[in-house]
Design an enzyme around this catalytic site. Structure first.
Site, PDB file in Angstrom:
ATOM      1  N   TYR A 143      51.317  27.963  41.021  1.00 56.04           N
ATOM      2  CA  TYR A 143      51.296  29.342  40.519  1.00 56.04           C
ATOM      3  C   TYR A 143      52.515  30.112  41.030  1.00 56.04           C
ATOM      4  O   TYR A 143      53.268  30.691  40.249  1.00 56.04           O
ATOM      5  CB  TYR A 143      50.013  30.016  40.981  1.00 56.04           C
ATOM      6  N   ARG A 184      37.380  34.635  42.526  1.00 58.44           N
ATOM      7  CA  ARG A 184      38.114  35.545  43.407  1.00 58.44           C
ATOM      8  C   ARG A 184      37.143  36.370  44.236  1.00 58.44           C
ATOM      9  O   ARG A 184      35.960  36.481  43.925  1.00 58.44           O
ATOM     10  CB  ARG A 184      39.047  36.429  42.588  1.00 58.44           C
TER      11      ARG A 184
END
Ligand code: UDP
Length: 312
Positions: A143, A184
């Site tokens: 990422y 998350r």
């Protein structure tokens, strides 16, 4: 204007589509629906000025438009690590396809990058001029490095083709439409709290993040796109309020109104220790600063999660 929002069915993208329509623009949303959801577009699809196309940006696109927002990417650590190669190709090859389209159509361009480009930051708070501290072969590199490549590519199009492009670095964002299972911290804590489960704390819980409410973020994105003197610039967009994960867990317990147990789990690899944006540039150039404090934003987000639970 006719605007293309890549990744427009995602959490942030769908809020952006909504705001652009309210501003009177015509919006075409492209999304491969890997993490984006058609249900996020429920309201905007009622507008005659909105069009949805199921497309993957890694394939060439040819559509008439005046401005491109590139928000297409996996973005949560469990997802981008599971779909690591796709994440790298979306931000490299996919970014290239959209930059080429912007060049051919003489359109404006905004690239959604991330605070992850700073890696595990050596300086605090993070400024746009910091180069970052990224492990290029670690588990988050798929990422971090993909976004860093995406940024470098934007800057080449600015220098070589005078493209009207800019970069935003998005810090942790939350709010309604946050994907329930994205793994998350905010979505995990809220789900766990509403299901009477223990709150999972990774590591000591003393690591920090700065959480920005989604409507504030969208306001910053619009300004970065359309304000003068933003071409070739990069902007941190985030809320400078900094919290440990233990503090975030405590706040959620206070809002929900009952104590919860904490379940300590190992810290994932390369998890940054501290993160807080320096937003001086966004304040000066864009006249932007976030308005919604964490308690208010979490209260609204929890209400939305509860409402979704009732609908299911
Ligand atoms: N985290 C946690 N419990 C969870 C999920 C995440 O303590 O259930 C921690 C994670 O280790 C990180 C922080 O919360 O330090 C923020 O993680 P998130 O995945 O939300 O985003 P990141 O900022 O790491 O991309």
């Amino acid at each position: 204007m006719h605007i293309l929002v890549a990744g427009g069915a995602g959490f942030i993208g769908s809020h952006l589509c909504e705001r652009l329509l309210k501003l009177g623009h015509k919006v075409t949303c492209v999304d491969n629906l890997k993490t984006g959801r058609k249900s996020n577009l429920h309201e905007v699809q009622k507008s005659p000025k909105f069009l949805f196309l199921k497309r993957d940006i890694r394939k060439p696109l040819d559509l008439p438009m005046d401005f491109i927002f590139n928000l297409a990417s996996y973005a949560s650590p469990p997802y981008y690590q599971k779909w690591s190669v796709e994440t790298m190709l979306t931000n490299s090859l996919g970014s290239y396809q959209l930059l080429e389209l912007a060049r051919k159509r003489n359109a404006g361009y905004l690239y959604a990058s991330t605070s992850e480009v700073y890696g595990d930051p050596l300086k605090h708070p993070q400024k746009e001029t910091d180069w970052g501290n990224v492990n290029p072969i670690g588990v988050r590199a798929c990422y971090d490095e993909a976004k860093r490549f995406g940024e470098a590519l934007v800057m080449e199009y600015v220098r070589k083709h005078q493209l009207n492009a800019r970069i935003i670095r998005i810090f942790n964002t939350y709010g309604p439409r946050l994907q329930k299972d994205d793994g998350r911290v905010i979505s995990n804590f809220i789900n766990q709290a509403l299901q009477n489960k223990d709150l999972t704390i990774y590591g000591t819980g003393k690591q920090t993040r700065s959480f920005c409410y989604v409507t504030d973020l969208v306001d910053g994105i619009i300004r970065a796109a359309f304000k003068p003197k933003t071409r070739g610039q990069v902007f941190n967009l985030g809320n400078p309020g900094e919290f440990t994960m233990l503090e975030a867990a405590e706040l959620i317990q206070k809002i929900i109104g009952r104590p919860m147990r904490l379940d300590y789990k190992p810290l994932p690899g390369d998890d940054p220790k501290r993160r807080r944006p320096d937003i001086s540039r966004a304040k000066t150039v864009l006249g932007w600063s976030p308005k919604v404090q964490l308690r208010e934003g979490l209260t609204k987000t929890i209400a939305w999660f509860k409402d979704q639970g009732k609908k299911r």
